[in-house]
Write a protein that holds these residues in place. Structure first.
Motif, mmCIF file in Angstrom:
data_model
loop_
_atom_site.group_PDB
_atom_site.id
_atom_site.type_symbol
_atom_site.label_atom_id
_atom_site.label_comp_id
_atom_site.label_asym_id
_atom_site.label_seq_id
_atom_site.Cartn_x
_atom_site.Cartn_y
_atom_site.Cartn_z
ATOM 1 N N LYS A 205 43.595 37.466 43.331
ATOM 2 C CA LYS A 205 44.726 38.378 43.135
ATOM 3 C C LYS A 205 46.015 37.802 43.721
ATOM 4 C CE LYS A 205 46.286 43.069 44.364
ATOM 5 N NZ LYS A 205 47.346 42.671 45.324
ATOM 6 N N ASP A 206 45.918 37.174 44.902
ATOM 7 C CA ASP A 206 47.108 36.696 45.606
ATOM 8 C C ASP A 206 47.426 35.223 45.330
ATOM 9 O OD1 ASP A 206 47.284 39.216 46.710
ATOM 10 O OD2 ASP A 206 46.239 38.667 48.562
ATOM 11 N N GLY A 207 46.559 34.553 44.565
ATOM 12 C CA GLY A 207 46.800 33.155 44.236
ATOM 13 C C GLY A 207 46.672 32.222 45.420
ATOM 14 N N ILE A 208 45.682 32.482 46.280
ATOM 15 C CA ILE A 208 45.448 31.642 47.455
ATOM 16 C C ILE A 208 43.999 31.171 47.451
ATOM 17 C CG2 ILE A 208 47.240 32.770 48.830
ATOM 18 C CD1 ILE A 208 45.075 34.407 50.210
ATOM 19 N N SER A 209 43.653 30.289 48.376
ATOM 20 C CA SER A 209 42.282 29.795 48.447
ATOM 21 C C SER A 209 41.373 30.828 49.102
ATOM 22 C CB SER A 209 42.223 28.488 49.255
ATOM 23 O OG SER A 209 42.472 28.748 50.628
#
Length: 262
Positions: A205-209
């Motif tokens: 959802k947040d575009g992080i690892s």
């Protein structure tokens, strides 16, 4: 400390892995005979074998779904046939899907209630008569810190699990005269598949690892780490014991200080 649990009998729901398995192992370590169940035959059979070999207790394993009332009859009947009674019930179930209010329809809401509320109500109803006969029993519901501090994106879980808290508090008043204690335990962030899945969903959802999402889950915990299942199980085992004989109607979080209320 002698918890006076040896040769008691416990039903532990959803106990092939995660919090349920940790609780089952904690009880077995105190000499409690177990009924454990989950929906996957291979996994629950292997879990039973490992617990029995490690702790030298009787372990009855059943393939069952906590949200299927017919399966709940099977669990209780098989337990009575094996052990002639039920002393401890640990209500536990996985959580409903991650999402927000507009993501879910009436079927989703009903499924969440069946999984996290009605399953516990139905199984509790089936074991209480046998506890009343003995005038001794422990009913412990594994819920979530969300019943005290709702978690964004978990509207189904926040709602259904909060209903269970109200049910348990009311029931503790009704069953106190029979020496049946009713309590709730609220895990915060404990390192189980549930936490891993939530971290994965939030990473997407947040575009992080995934690793960054997991690290983000630690920042507001005063102990600065995610808990271990055994740390959670320790309190549950104590509440199931004779040493907790004056504790009922309570909801206790196990969260490393995450809950910000008083």
């Amino acid at each position: 400390m002698d918890l006076k649990l040896k040769n008691k009998t416990a039903i532990v729901c959803a106990s092939s892995k995660g919090l349920g398995r940790a609780v089952a192992e904690g009880l077995a370590n105190e000499g409690v005979n177990l009924t454990i169940f989950s929906r996957t035959e291979e996994v629950i059979l292997q879990t039973a074998k490992e617990i029995q070999e490690k702790y030298d207790v009787s372990v009855l394993s059943i393939v069952a779904d906590v949200s299927d009332e017919n399966d709940l009859y099977l669990i209780v009947n098989e337990t009575l046939n094996e052990y002639s009674g039920v002393d401890i019930l640990i209500n536990n179930a996985g959580g409903p899907p991650f999402g927000y209010f507009n993501d879910f329809d009436n079927v989703d809401w009903q499924n969440a209630l069946n999984l996290n509320f009605l399953s516990a109500v139905n199984l509790t109803k089936k074991v209480v008569p046998y506890m009343k006969e003995k005038k001794w029993g422990r009913l412990i519901n594994i819920t979530s810190i969300s019943v005290k501090q709702p978690i964004d994106g978990l509207i189904l879980s926040n709602s259904a699990r909060s209903a269970l808290i109200a049910f348990a508090k009311t029931l503790s008043n009704e069953l106190g005269e029979y020496n049946i204690l009713v309590n709730n335990v609220c895990p915060g962030r404990i390192f189980t598949d549930r936490i891993k899945n939530l971290a994965s969903q939030r990473a997407e959802k947040d575009g992080i690892s995934f690793e960054d999402a997991l690290d983000n889950m630690k920042t507001d915990i005063p102990l600065q780490r995610i808990g271990n299942p055994s740390e959670f199980a320790n309190l549950v085992v104590f509440l199931a014991s004779e040493c907790a004989s004056y504790i009922t109607g309570n909801t206790i979080q196990i969260d490393g200080g995450l809950y910000k209320g008083i």
